[in-house]
Design a protein around this motif. Sequence first.
Motif, PDB file in Angstrom:
ATOM      1  N   GLY A 125      35.565  37.396  41.532  1.00 33.89           N
ATOM      2  CA  GLY A 125      37.009  37.445  41.299  1.00 33.89           C
ATOM      3  C   GLY A 125      37.484  36.262  40.461  1.00 33.89           C
ATOM      4  O   GLY A 125      38.297  36.428  39.548  1.00 33.89           O
ATOM      5  N   TRP A 126      36.940  35.072  40.723  1.00 35.28           N
ATOM      6  CA  TRP A 126      37.342  33.911  39.906  1.00 35.28           C
ATOM      7  C   TRP A 126      36.959  34.137  38.445  1.00 35.28           C
ATOM      8  O   TRP A 126      37.698  33.794  37.539  1.00 35.28           O
ATOM      9  CB  TRP A 126      36.665  32.615  40.366  1.00 35.28           C
ATOM     10  CG  TRP A 126      36.793  32.289  41.813  1.00 35.28           C
ATOM     11  CD1 TRP A 126      37.679  32.834  42.712  1.00 35.28           C
ATOM     12  CD2 TRP A 126      35.994  31.355  42.540  1.00 35.28           C
ATOM     13  NE1 TRP A 126      37.468  32.289  43.950  1.00 35.28           N
ATOM     14  CE2 TRP A 126      36.454  31.369  43.875  1.00 35.28           C
ATOM     15  CE3 TRP A 126      34.949  30.496  42.206  1.00 35.28           C
ATOM     16  CZ2 TRP A 126      35.895  30.575  44.873  1.00 35.28           C
ATOM     17  CZ3 TRP A 126      34.384  29.687  43.186  1.00 35.28           C
ATOM     18  CH2 TRP A 126      34.853  29.743  44.510  1.00 35.28           C
ATOM     19  N   VAL A 127      35.767  34.699  38.254  1.00 38.49           N
ATOM     20  CA  VAL A 127      35.305  34.946  36.881  1.00 38.49           C
ATOM     21  C   VAL A 127      36.277  35.898  36.179  1.00 38.49           C
ATOM     22  O   VAL A 127      36.678  35.675  35.035  1.00 38.49           O
ATOM     23  CB  VAL A 127      33.875  35.546  36.881  1.00 38.49           C
ATOM     24  CG1 VAL A 127      33.440  35.884  35.459  1.00 38.49           C
ATOM     25  CG2 VAL A 127      32.885  34.582  37.530  1.00 38.49           C
ATOM     26  N   LEU A 128      36.682  36.930  36.910  1.00 38.67           N
ATOM     27  CA  LEU A 128      37.616  37.902  36.356  1.00 38.67           C
ATOM     28  C   LEU A 128      38.940  37.228  35.997  1.00 38.67           C
ATOM     29  O   LEU A 128      39.524  37.476  34.944  1.00 38.67           O
ATOM     30  CB  LEU A 128      37.845  38.996  37.414  1.00 38.67           C
ATOM     31  CG  LEU A 128      38.458  40.294  36.947  1.00 38.67           C
ATOM     32  CD1 LEU A 128      37.633  40.910  35.840  1.00 38.67           C
ATOM     33  CD2 LEU A 128      38.558  41.274  38.125  1.00 38.67           C
ATOM     34  N   LYS A 129      39.397  36.357  36.864  1.00 40.34           N
ATOM     35  CA  LYS A 129      40.644  35.633  36.623  1.00 40.34           C
ATOM     36  C   LYS A 129      40.546  34.822  35.310  1.00 40.34           C
ATOM     37  O   LYS A 129      41.462  34.819  34.500  1.00 40.34           O
ATOM     38  CB  LYS A 129      40.905  34.711  37.822  1.00 40.34           C
ATOM     39  CG  LYS A 129      41.708  33.475  37.523  1.00 40.34           C
ATOM     40  CD  LYS A 129      43.188  33.769  37.528  1.00 40.34           C
ATOM     41  CE  LYS A 129      43.973  32.492  37.195  1.00 40.34           C
ATOM     42  NZ  LYS A 129      45.371  32.779  36.965  1.00 40.34           N
ATOM     43  N   TYR A 130      39.423  34.143  35.103  1.00 45.10           N
ATOM     44  CA  TYR A 130      39.276  33.311  33.900  1.00 45.10           C
ATOM     45  C   TYR A 130      39.138  34.179  32.654  1.00 45.10           C
ATOM     46  O   TYR A 130      39.523  33.768  31.561  1.00 45.10           O
ATOM     47  CB  TYR A 130      38.107  32.336  34.054  1.00 45.10           C
ATOM     48  CG  TYR A 130      38.542  31.059  34.747  1.00 45.10           C
ATOM     49  CD1 TYR A 130      38.990  31.084  36.065  1.00 45.10           C
ATOM     50  CD2 TYR A 130      38.562  29.830  34.075  1.00 45.10           C
ATOM     51  CE1 TYR A 130      39.417  29.931  36.692  1.00 45.10           C
ATOM     52  CE2 TYR A 130      38.989  28.666  34.705  1.00 45.10           C
ATOM     53  CZ  TYR A 130      39.422  28.723  36.006  1.00 45.10           C
ATOM     54  OH  TYR A 130      39.856  27.575  36.619  1.00 45.10           O
ATOM     55  N   PHE A 131      38.584  35.351  32.819  1.00 46.08           N
ATOM     56  CA  PHE A 131      38.525  36.307  31.705  1.00 46.08           C
ATOM     57  C   PHE A 131      39.954  36.737  31.342  1.00 46.08           C
ATOM     58  O   PHE A 131      40.360  36.675  30.186  1.00 46.08           O
ATOM     59  CB  PHE A 131      37.668  37.513  32.122  1.00 46.08           C
ATOM     60  CG  PHE A 131      37.791  38.701  31.216  1.00 46.08           C
ATOM     61  CD1 PHE A 131      37.211  38.691  29.949  1.00 46.08           C
ATOM     62  CD2 PHE A 131      38.488  39.835  31.617  1.00 46.08           C
ATOM     63  CE1 PHE A 131      37.329  39.791  29.109  1.00 46.08           C
ATOM     64  CE2 PHE A 131      38.612  40.936  30.785  1.00 46.08           C
ATOM     65  CZ  PHE A 131      38.034  40.915  29.520  1.00 46.08           C
ATOM     66  N   GLY A 157      44.624  29.038  46.558  1.00 42.27           N
ATOM     67  CA  GLY A 157      45.737  29.972  46.735  1.00 42.27           C
ATOM     68  C   GLY A 157      45.338  31.108  47.661  1.00 42.27           C
ATOM     69  O   GLY A 157      44.206  31.176  48.139  1.00 42.27           O
ATOM     70  N   THR A 158      46.274  32.007  47.921  1.00 43.59           N
ATOM     71  CA  THR A 158      45.977  33.119  48.821  1.00 43.59           C
ATOM     72  C   THR A 158      46.006  34.458  48.090  1.00 43.59           C
ATOM     73  O   THR A 158      44.970  35.112  47.928  1.00 43.59           O
ATOM     74  CB  THR A 158      46.980  33.131  49.994  1.00 43.59           C
ATOM     75  OG1 THR A 158      46.874  31.875  50.677  1.00 43.59           O
ATOM     76  CG2 THR A 158      46.681  34.261  50.963  1.00 43.59           C
ATOM     77  N   SER A 159      47.179  34.844  47.575  1.00 43.19           N
ATOM     78  CA  SER A 159      47.261  36.185  46.982  1.00 43.19           C
ATOM     79  C   SER A 159      46.478  36.265  45.671  1.00 43.19           C
ATOM     80  O   SER A 159      45.850  37.293  45.381  1.00 43.19           O
ATOM     81  CB  SER A 159      48.725  36.565  46.765  1.00 43.19           C
ATOM     82  OG  SER A 159      49.349  35.579  45.978  1.00 43.19           O
ATOM     83  N   GLY A 160      46.462  35.191  44.879  1.00 47.63           N
ATOM     84  CA  GLY A 160      45.775  35.232  43.582  1.00 47.63           C
ATOM     85  C   GLY A 160      44.281  35.543  43.732  1.00 47.63           C
ATOM     86  O   GLY A 160      43.806  36.590  43.279  1.00 47.63           O
ATOM     87  N   ALA A 163      43.551  38.962  45.228  1.00 49.45           N
ATOM     88  CA  ALA A 163      43.808  40.103  44.348  1.00 49.45           C
ATOM     89  C   ALA A 163      42.622  40.322  43.406  1.00 49.45           C
ATOM     90  O   ALA A 163      42.163  41.445  43.202  1.00 49.45           O
ATOM     91  CB  ALA A 163      45.094  39.873  43.561  1.00 49.45           C
ATOM     92  N   TYR A 164      42.116  39.236  42.833  1.00 53.00           N
ATOM     93  CA  TYR A 164      40.989  39.380  41.905  1.00 53.00           C
ATOM     94  C   TYR A 164      39.720  39.828  42.632  1.00 53.00           C
ATOM     95  O   TYR A 164      38.931  40.615  42.119  1.00 53.00           O
ATOM     96  CB  TYR A 164      40.746  38.078  41.135  1.00 53.00           C
ATOM     97  CG  TYR A 164      41.744  37.907  40.017  1.00 53.00           C
ATOM     98  CD1 TYR A 164      41.614  38.631  38.843  1.00 53.00           C
ATOM     99  CD2 TYR A 164      42.838  37.040  40.139  1.00 53.00           C
ATOM    100  CE1 TYR A 164      42.540  38.508  37.810  1.00 53.00           C
ATOM    101  CE2 TYR A 164      43.763  36.902  39.117  1.00 53.00           C
ATOM    102  CZ  TYR A 164      43.604  37.637  37.953  1.00 53.00           C
ATOM    103  OH  TYR A 164      44.515  37.521  36.937  1.00 53.00           O
ATOM    104  N   GLN A 165      39.521  39.302  43.833  1.00 50.35           N
ATOM    105  CA  GLN A 165      38.351  39.720  44.617  1.00 50.35           C
ATOM    106  C   GLN A 165      38.450  41.213  44.944  1.00 50.35           C
ATOM    107  O   GLN A 165      37.460  41.943  44.888  1.00 50.35           O
ATOM    108  CB  GLN A 165      38.294  38.912  45.914  1.00 50.35           C
ATOM    109  CG  GLN A 165      37.119  39.285  46.797  1.00 50.35           C
ATOM    110  CD  GLN A 165      37.043  38.397  48.023  1.00 50.35           C
ATOM    111  OE1 GLN A 165      37.996  37.683  48.346  1.00 50.35           O
ATOM    112  NE2 GLN A 165      35.922  38.421  48.705  1.00 50.35           N
ATOM    113  N   PHE A 166      39.670  41.629  45.228  1.00 50.27           N
ATOM    114  CA  PHE A 166      39.901  43.045  45.540  1.00 50.27           C
ATOM    115  C   PHE A 166      39.501  43.911  44.348  1.00 50.27           C
ATOM    116  O   PHE A 166      38.782  44.903  44.491  1.00 50.27           O
ATOM    117  CB  PHE A 166      41.376  43.260  45.909  1.00 50.27           C
ATOM    118  CG  PHE A 166      41.693  44.670  46.300  1.00 50.27           C
ATOM    119  CD1 PHE A 166      41.291  45.165  47.530  1.00 50.27           C
ATOM    120  CD2 PHE A 166      42.386  45.516  45.437  1.00 50.27           C
ATOM    121  CE1 PHE A 166      41.573  46.482  47.898  1.00 50.27           C
ATOM    122  CE2 PHE A 166      42.657  46.832  45.791  1.00 50.27           C
ATOM    123  CZ  PHE A 166      42.248  47.316  47.030  1.00 50.27           C
ATOM    124  N   VAL A 167      39.928  43.503  43.159  1.00 45.66           N
ATOM    125  CA  VAL A 167      39.588  44.283  41.958  1.00 45.66           C
ATOM    126  C   VAL A 167      38.069  44.331  41.779  1.00 45.66           C
ATOM    127  O   VAL A 167      37.489  45.387  41.500  1.00 45.66           O
ATOM    128  CB  VAL A 167      40.277  43.691  40.706  1.00 45.66           C
ATOM    129  CG1 VAL A 167      39.817  44.415  39.444  1.00 45.66           C
ATOM    130  CG2 VAL A 167      41.793  43.771  40.844  1.00 45.66           C
TER     131      VAL A 167
END
Length: 475
Positions: A125-131, A157-160, A163-167
């Motif tokens: 999810g973090w990787v996706l966020k940075y993408f 953070g919590t929701s951020g 959310a990415y992990q969920f995706v």
Amino acid sequence: MSDHPVHRHDQADPIDEQHVRGKFASRLGFLLAAVGSAVGLGNIWKFPFVAGQNGGAAFILVYLGCVAFVALPALLVEFSLGRHCQTSAVGTYRQIAPGRPWWLNGLLGVVAGFVILSFYSAVAGWVLKYFVTGVTQGYSDFTPEASGGLFVGFINGTSGPLAYQFVAMVLTTVIIFFGIEKGIERTAKYLVPLLGVLLVALVVRSVTLPGSREGLLFMFRPDFGKLNAMSFVNAMGLAFFSLSVGMGAMMTYASYVDRSVNLGKTAVNVAALDTLVAVLAGLAIFPAVAAFGQQFSGGPGLVFVTLPQVFDQMPFGRVVGVAFFFLLFVAALTSMISIMEPVVTWLVDDLNVRRHVASVGAGAAIFALGVPACLSVTGDGLMGGIKIPFLGGEVTIFDFLDMVSQNIMLPLGAFIACLFLFFGWNRQRALAEVAGTAGNPHHPLLKVWYWCAVTIAPLGILTILVTKILEMAKG
Ligand code: PHE
């Protein structure tokens, strides 16, 4: 289960369909799926830095030895068992050794898959966020002063992050939902070659930057003086994790492979490509890091703190950064599906759950365990205050899941699989399985494999297990 999995009906009948086990449609599809599993975060953020720190080319030589004599033999143990029985890891042990407790090792793998994916998906999810950040706004906020704070702020953070992990979990679940050929094989066929092309492009960009030479020297200059007993243990642990051995992921993939495939050749190709990607990842990263005067490091700090600063300063850095995080996400995603498939295969083969229900159910359950993992990465996360007693100390939930699965469950699972080859199975059958119906079961290298798999490999793996436990107990 029918002995004849081939269907007479042209139109699949929905009721019968649940009884037909999927299959990789081609040898290449299986190879790419296995490479996709092997190539993951381990290759990109662990290997290059560990190699650089432990003697460069000298360490890489040791690593190659560990791949050849420990990880590759263990990989072949999984491949041969899985293909032989064509069922889940639990079912495999049950089928060969009915009434004996070896099947618990299959169950250990299922649990390990569950646990590993809970935190691996957080990192994906973090990787996706940075993408996404690269696509929508670029990396100009990632100045040397701000980069570290931005990353820590995000993961605490919590929701951020959730959310990415969920995706990431939804994508994994959707691929698994479509089954072996239409889901896993098709994904691997497109994404793994794309990963290779992107990686080569990034290497070219990196090594042509002025001032990149120091990076090459960091990773490759051979320094035999730096080799010690710990470098061997590190190399072994790395080789072993990198080839996805120990939780039945490769065993499960192989259970969907045609009998004609030569597993020995496939495993050698997987090991070679996996190692090539690890070396290329170093060539893509460290020359660029050196060219912009950054510190060499590894792990999340390298990927999420250092590299965004590099992309910020590099000509066309935004494009390069987006390509890099896309590549890293692909590497993570193709590993995630291989970590989840053993769980789903177990539900389908052993508990008679339909694949569609099993995929969604497993995906939801893994995400549920992923929530506490995601919220406890540091002590400042929402659940970071919860401490779990572990080996005489206390650790966060995230660290607990990470350490237990990678340092204990995986080596233990691989160790028992090697023992099973010797104590539970039959040598002739194992050799024939590795060769496949089209290969030569008397090939001399097969004997070398068997010998390694019942001696050096389990001893090496046991060394990793003991060293890691001692290391963790020291804190
Ligand atoms: N091999 C993967 C990596 O290098 C991790 C992995 C371990 C995947 C175990 C599947 C099973 O990141």
